[in-house]
Motif scaffolding. Structure first.
Motif, mmCIF file in Angstrom:
data_model
loop_
_atom_site.group_PDB
_atom_site.id
_atom_site.type_symbol
_atom_site.label_atom_id
_atom_site.label_comp_id
_atom_site.label_asym_id
_atom_site.label_seq_id
_atom_site.Cartn_x
_atom_site.Cartn_y
_atom_site.Cartn_z
ATOM 1 N N ILE A 100 0.848 -1.191 0.000
ATOM 2 C CA ILE A 100 0.000 0.000 0.000
ATOM 3 C C ILE A 100 0.880 1.237 0.000
ATOM 4 N N ASP A 101 0.752 2.017 -1.068
ATOM 5 C CA ASP A 101 1.597 3.201 -1.269
ATOM 6 C C ASP A 101 0.723 4.294 -1.877
ATOM 7 N N LEU A 102 -0.227 4.790 -1.097
ATOM 8 C CA LEU A 102 -1.270 5.679 -1.596
ATOM 9 C C LEU A 102 -1.085 7.085 -1.034
ATOM 10 N N PHE A 103 -0.710 8.000 -1.924
ATOM 11 C CA PHE A 103 -0.435 9.381 -1.549
ATOM 12 C C PHE A 103 -1.139 10.337 -2.508
ATOM 13 N N SER A 104 -1.420 11.517 -2.012
ATOM 14 C CA SER A 104 -1.903 12.608 -2.852
ATOM 15 C C SER A 104 -1.380 13.913 -2.272
ATOM 16 N N GLU A 105 -0.860 14.775 -3.137
ATOM 17 C CA GLU A 105 -0.279 16.044 -2.698
ATOM 18 C C GLU A 105 0.753 15.848 -1.594
ATOM 19 N N GLY A 106 1.553 14.784 -1.718
ATOM 20 C CA GLY A 106 2.644 14.555 -0.790
ATOM 21 C C GLY A 106 2.247 13.955 0.538
ATOM 22 N N ARG A 107 0.977 13.587 0.703
ATOM 23 C CA ARG A 107 0.520 13.054 1.978
ATOM 24 C C ARG A 107 -0.215 11.730 1.780
ATOM 25 N N PRO A 149 -5.796 -16.290 4.287
ATOM 26 C CA PRO A 149 -5.235 -16.600 5.608
ATOM 27 C C PRO A 149 -3.713 -16.485 5.610
ATOM 28 N N ASN A 150 -3.176 -15.848 6.640
ATOM 29 C CA ASN A 150 -1.737 -15.615 6.817
ATOM 30 C C ASN A 150 -1.168 -14.592 5.840
ATOM 31 N N GLY A 151 -2.031 -13.903 5.114
ATOM 32 C CA GLY A 151 -1.558 -12.821 4.252
ATOM 33 C C GLY A 151 -1.184 -11.594 5.068
ATOM 34 N N ARG A 152 -0.484 -10.662 4.425
ATOM 35 C CA ARG A 152 0.011 -9.475 5.131
ATOM 36 C C ARG A 152 -0.170 -8.217 4.280
ATOM 37 N N LEU A 153 -0.302 -7.102 4.979
ATOM 38 C CA LEU A 153 -0.201 -5.777 4.374
ATOM 39 C C LEU A 153 1.193 -5.232 4.653
ATOM 40 N N MET A 154 1.792 -4.572 3.672
ATOM 41 C CA MET A 154 3.025 -3.808 3.871
ATOM 42 C C MET A 154 2.750 -2.387 3.393
ATOM 43 N N VAL A 155 2.982 -1.416 4.273
ATOM 44 C CA VAL A 155 2.439 -0.081 4.066
ATOM 45 C C VAL A 155 3.521 0.987 4.175
ATOM 46 N N ASN A 156 3.530 1.901 3.208
ATOM 47 C CA ASN A 156 4.296 3.134 3.340
ATOM 48 C C ASN A 156 3.427 4.118 4.099
ATOM 49 N N CYS A 157 3.790 4.394 5.341
ATOM 50 C CA CYS A 157 2.967 5.229 6.228
ATOM 51 C C CYS A 157 3.376 6.697 6.211
ATOM 52 N N GLY A 158 4.317 7.074 5.371
ATOM 53 C CA GLY A 158 4.799 8.443 5.392
ATOM 54 C C GLY A 158 5.680 8.694 6.600
ATOM 55 N N GLY A 159 5.877 9.955 6.940
ATOM 56 C CA GLY A 159 6.773 10.307 8.031
ATOM 57 C C GLY A 159 6.045 10.916 9.205
ATOM 58 N N THR A 160 6.807 11.443 10.161
ATOM 59 C CA THR A 160 6.229 12.161 11.288
ATOM 60 C C THR A 160 6.046 13.611 10.916
ATOM 61 N N GLU A 170 17.215 7.393 3.183
ATOM 62 C CA GLU A 170 16.385 6.455 2.430
ATOM 63 C C GLU A 170 14.917 6.852 2.420
ATOM 64 N N GLY A 171 14.630 8.080 2.822
ATOM 65 C CA GLY A 171 13.270 8.559 2.716
ATOM 66 C C GLY A 171 12.629 9.031 3.997
ATOM 67 N N ASP A 172 13.154 8.591 5.174
ATOM 68 C CA ASP A 172 12.637 9.065 6.454
ATOM 69 C C ASP A 172 11.182 8.666 6.674
ATOM 70 N N ASN A 173 10.748 7.586 6.024
ATOM 71 C CA ASN A 173 9.370 7.132 6.129
ATOM 72 C C ASN A 173 9.235 5.988 7.123
ATOM 73 N N TYR A 174 8.025 5.822 7.634
ATOM 74 C CA TYR A 174 7.675 4.620 8.373
ATOM 75 C C TYR A 174 7.175 3.558 7.405
ATOM 76 N N LEU A 175 7.588 2.322 7.614
ATOM 77 C CA LEU A 175 7.040 1.170 6.917
ATOM 78 C C LEU A 175 6.430 0.246 7.950
ATOM 79 N N ALA A 176 5.239 -0.270 7.670
ATOM 80 C CA ALA A 176 4.562 -1.160 8.604
ATOM 81 C C ALA A 176 4.197 -2.463 7.911
ATOM 82 N N ILE A 177 4.191 -3.551 8.678
ATOM 83 C CA ILE A 177 3.701 -4.835 8.194
ATOM 84 C C ILE A 177 2.714 -5.383 9.209
ATOM 85 N N THR A 178 1.671 -6.018 8.710
ATOM 86 C CA THR A 178 0.679 -6.621 9.590
ATOM 87 C C THR A 178 0.979 -8.097 9.786
ATOM 88 N N GLY A 179 0.316 -8.670 10.779
ATOM 89 C CA GLY A 179 0.541 -10.066 11.121
ATOM 90 C C GLY A 179 1.616 -10.208 12.176
#
Length: 336
Positions: free
Chosen positions: A182-189, A209-220, A296-305
């Motif tokens: 998941i890498d969904l942004f608009s206007e930099g956010r 079952p046992n699938g995962r999301l991996m997400v670009n959460c942006g920064g602080t 490398e971008g200063d972003n948070y990356l998250a994974i579920t599971g």
């Protein structure tokens, strides 16, 4: 659009912002302004406005880049030599090693950077890429090599491109996805929908079952962070996407239950359970994240599971990625 040239500062071709990779400041679009300074030149291959984006594709001797919206953020990069991008797109390519066999979706395909990397490493993957902007897809096929990914690889892998809203109920496959990037942004956010807990439950329902999301959460909001920070740090609380995911996956409730379990089984008091080995606590949670360094971008990356077994995950990856995945257990929320 007539092909033109733009010039950037000679100090760097582009830099990575907190939320998406950003073009450097001070772009000069008027070729008549060219002086005698030896600065790197960008050739504009496409510049068009769609319903959703201001789309610009630029070419340099080393790469081609897709810049979108008024921020001129770099949403995709296609390197001509080195395949790695040095940003969060590289991490997306680590997902196939920790999910079941099956189709993997990319929500926010852009110009296809993540798809290029994933099929390069895992040539048998079936990728389902979703992008809302059909004009962007047309330009990516023409200039960023996206069309090549839509042809079956010798290993049987392929990218199937879908034009539509990635958050629509229609973005499903029979049996569910093995993973969703998941890498969904608009206007930099990050899209505002992703800052609500309910959407994460809907996205989770699209997984097998046992699938995962991996997400670009942006920064602080202020970008303050030190790599390797302890689990008691609260800088992640400035990230609305992670907060929404925590709410959706009831991380606080699960960790509270984990502490009670630790206190009961190992005969330690509740305060001591806060300092219990991280791996045991993480094994009982459903969300983990890390923070990329500013280079490398200063972003948070998250994974579920549940947190993957990091040694096995690392061993299954190319050298460029193997050390990166070991950062996940260092960053997690462990306070009610």
């Amino acid at each position: 659009c007539k092909i033109g040239k733009i010039k950037l500062s000679s100090s760097n071709y582009y830099s990575f912002g907190r939320k998406k990779a950003k073009a450097v400041h001070g772009v000069a679009v008027n070729s008549a302004q060219e002086g005698h300074n030896a600065e790197p030149e960008f050739q504009v291959l496409a510049a068009v406005r769609s319903t959703y984006n201001d789309i610009v594709i630029v070419d340099t001797p080393e790469s081609r880049m897709l810049l979108l919206d008024s921020t001129h953020n770099v949403h995709s990069i296609f390197n001509k030599g080195e395949k790695w991008t040095g940003s969060y797109w590289d991490d997306f390519a680590s997902l196939p090693a920790i999910v079941p066999k099956g189709p993997i979706a990319i929500f926010g395909l852009g110009g296809g950077t993540a798809a290029h990397l994933m099929l390069g490493i895992w040539p048998s993957l079936q990728l389902e890429g979703w992008e809302i902007d059909h004009i962007l897809i047309d330009k990516a096929r023409e200039f960023l090599g996206l069309a090549d990914l839509e042809k079956q690889t010798p290993g049987g892998g392929i990218l199937n491109v879908h034009v539509g809203d990635a958050l629509s109920p229609l973005t499903t496959v029979p049996g569910g996805y093995a993973g969703i990037v998941i890498d969904l942004f608009s206007e930099g956010r990050v899209l505002p929908q992703l800052q609500e807990a309910g959407i994460w439950l809907e996205l989770n329902d699209k997984l097998m079952p046992n699938g995962r999301l991996m997400v670009n959460c942006g920064g602080t909001s202020d970008g303050s962070f030190s790599p390797g920070i302890s689990s008691t740090d609260s800088s992640w609380e400035q990230n609305s996407t992670i907060k929404a995911m925590c709410e959706a996956f009831s991380r606080q409730r699960i960790l509270s239950q984990a502490r009670n379990f630790i206190s009961h089984v190992f005969r330690v008091d509740t305060e001591a359970s806060y300092h219990f080995p991280f791996a045991l606590c993480l094994a009982l949670t459903q969300l983990s994240w890390k923070k990329l360094p500013k280079t490398e971008g200063d972003n948070y990356l998250a994974i579920t599971g549940p947190l993957p077994e990091l040694t096995a995950w690392s061993a299954a990856l190319p050298d460029r990625l193997s050390s990166s995945v070991r950062c996940y257990p260092m960053l997690f929320y462990d306070q009610d």
